[in-house]
Design an enzyme around this catalytic site. Structure first.
Site, PDB file in Angstrom:
ATOM      1  N   ASP A 107       0.853  -1.119   0.252  1.00  0.00           N
ATOM      2  CA  ASP A 107       0.030   0.016  -0.010  1.00  0.00           C
ATOM      3  C   ASP A 107       0.692   1.030  -0.116  1.00  0.00           C
ATOM      4  OD1 ASP A 107      -1.819  -1.969   0.255  1.00  0.00           O
ATOM      5  OD2 ASP A 107      -2.406  -1.345   2.341  1.00  0.00           O
ATOM      6  N   LYS A 168      -6.872  -4.456  -2.983  1.00  0.00           N
ATOM      7  CA  LYS A 168      -7.449  -5.034  -1.786  1.00  0.00           C
ATOM      8  C   LYS A 168      -8.334  -4.145  -1.053  1.00  0.00           C
ATOM      9  CE  LYS A 168      -3.584  -4.653   1.467  1.00  0.00           C
ATOM     10  NZ  LYS A 168      -4.018  -3.670   2.410  1.00  0.00           N
ATOM     11  N   CYS A 201      -1.964  -2.888   8.469  1.00  0.00           N
ATOM     12  CA  CYS A 201      -1.749  -3.946   7.189  1.00  0.00           C
ATOM     13  C   CYS A 201      -0.298  -4.600   7.219  1.00  0.00           C
ATOM     14  CB  CYS A 201      -1.605  -3.274   5.899  1.00  0.00           C
ATOM     15  SG  CYS A 201      -3.211  -2.382   5.527  1.00  0.00           S
TER      16      CYS A 201
END
Length: 284
Positions: A107, A168, A201
């Site tokens: 990310d 995602k 994450c």
């Protein structure tokens, strides 16, 4: 406990180990190799690639270490066994080999820049890691959290042939599509993980990966959060679970391991200037 098992059920207690996992169970007295391998499969089937070859090893009290299961071995007493995949390079815990390593870039998106501490620093370090992966032929998995914009330019430094990009919405990078991609790369043992956010994450991805039998290396200087408190406590928690918290330079040098490596000069050029500390020393 052993006496009860032997006396009532004619079973022998065994400690079965695979990768980072160990589970106590039992098998009938006199069980041989076939029964033992089936027991391993029943206990660790989700983590095993059944197409690989394995060797069962027995812990030897005499030698103080595991030895290959002797020919014709049958279970007659309490013992410890472990399953070792032959196609995975057996290395010391924490070691890295480019042939059994994959990078996870989590990310690293431009829209997170205003919120993430030391975002510019971790992007700079992430760029080095991705360049190193390209030089060493290491595959890379890239995730984008709810992608409304493209990942930062560091992603473009790797070729499409060596990377997999997945959108995602869940926090962990371990998506069904990612698991499929991992299964198609033979001999994987270690994951080098970096990105944002450390306490969300990154943490959930790391825990999911070790639950699947991978050794995880988190690159502290390429990983951050919105707050330094969350970042530092997450790194400390992950280190206590057996995950390896390290730095980008350590990762790159460990992957080449020798000045005679054909890519040594190129990796040396990547790290010639020290990586930014990304707030790890000041913690503010």
């Amino acid at each position: 406990m052993a006496e009860v098992l032997l006396g009532n059920n004619n079973h022998v207690p065994i400690l079965f180990s695979y990768s980072v996992f160990s589970r106590p169970s039992s098998v009938p007295l006199g069980s041989g190799y076939e029964v033992l391998i089936q027991k391993f499969l029943s206990m660790y089937g989700e983590q095993l690639d059944v197409h690989r070859k394995f060797v069962i090893q027995l812990f030897s009290e005499e030698w103080g270490q595991y030895i290959d299961l002797p020919k014709g071995f049958v279970v007659v007493e309490k013992c410890k066994l472990r399953l070792v995949p032959l196609q995975v390079e057996i290395t010391t815990l924490g070691n890295l080999s480019s042939s059994s390593t994959i990078f996870f870039c989590c990310d690293m998106q431009e829209r997170f820049r205003p919120a993430i501490k030391y975002f510019g620093d971790i992007i700079s370090v992430g760029q080095r890691l991705l360049q190193g992966a390209r030089l060493l032929g290491i595959p890379v998995i890239v995730s984008e959290q709810y992608p409304r914009d493209s990942a930062v330019q560091s992603r473009s430094s790797i070729s499409l042939e060596s990377s997999f990009v997945f959108p995602k919405t869940k926090f962990s990078m371990v998506l069904p599509e990612v698991e499929t991609a991992l299964a198609e790369i033979p001999g994987l043992r270690s994951v080098v993980l970096f990105g944002v956010e450390t306490h969300v994450c990154i943490q959930q991805t790391a825990l999911d990966l070790i639950g699947r039998g991978f050794e995880v290396h988190i690159v502290a200087d390429a990983t951050s959060s919105r707050s330094m408190m969350d970042r530092m406590f997450a790194l400390e928690r992950l280190a206590r679970t057996g995950i390896i918290v390290t730095t980008s330079e350590s990762i790159l040098l460990q992957l080449i391991s020798d000045k005679d490596h054909p890519k040594f000069k190129e990796i040396q050029n990547l790290i010639k200037a020290s990586a930014p500390e990304s707030g790890l020393l000041s913690k503010v």
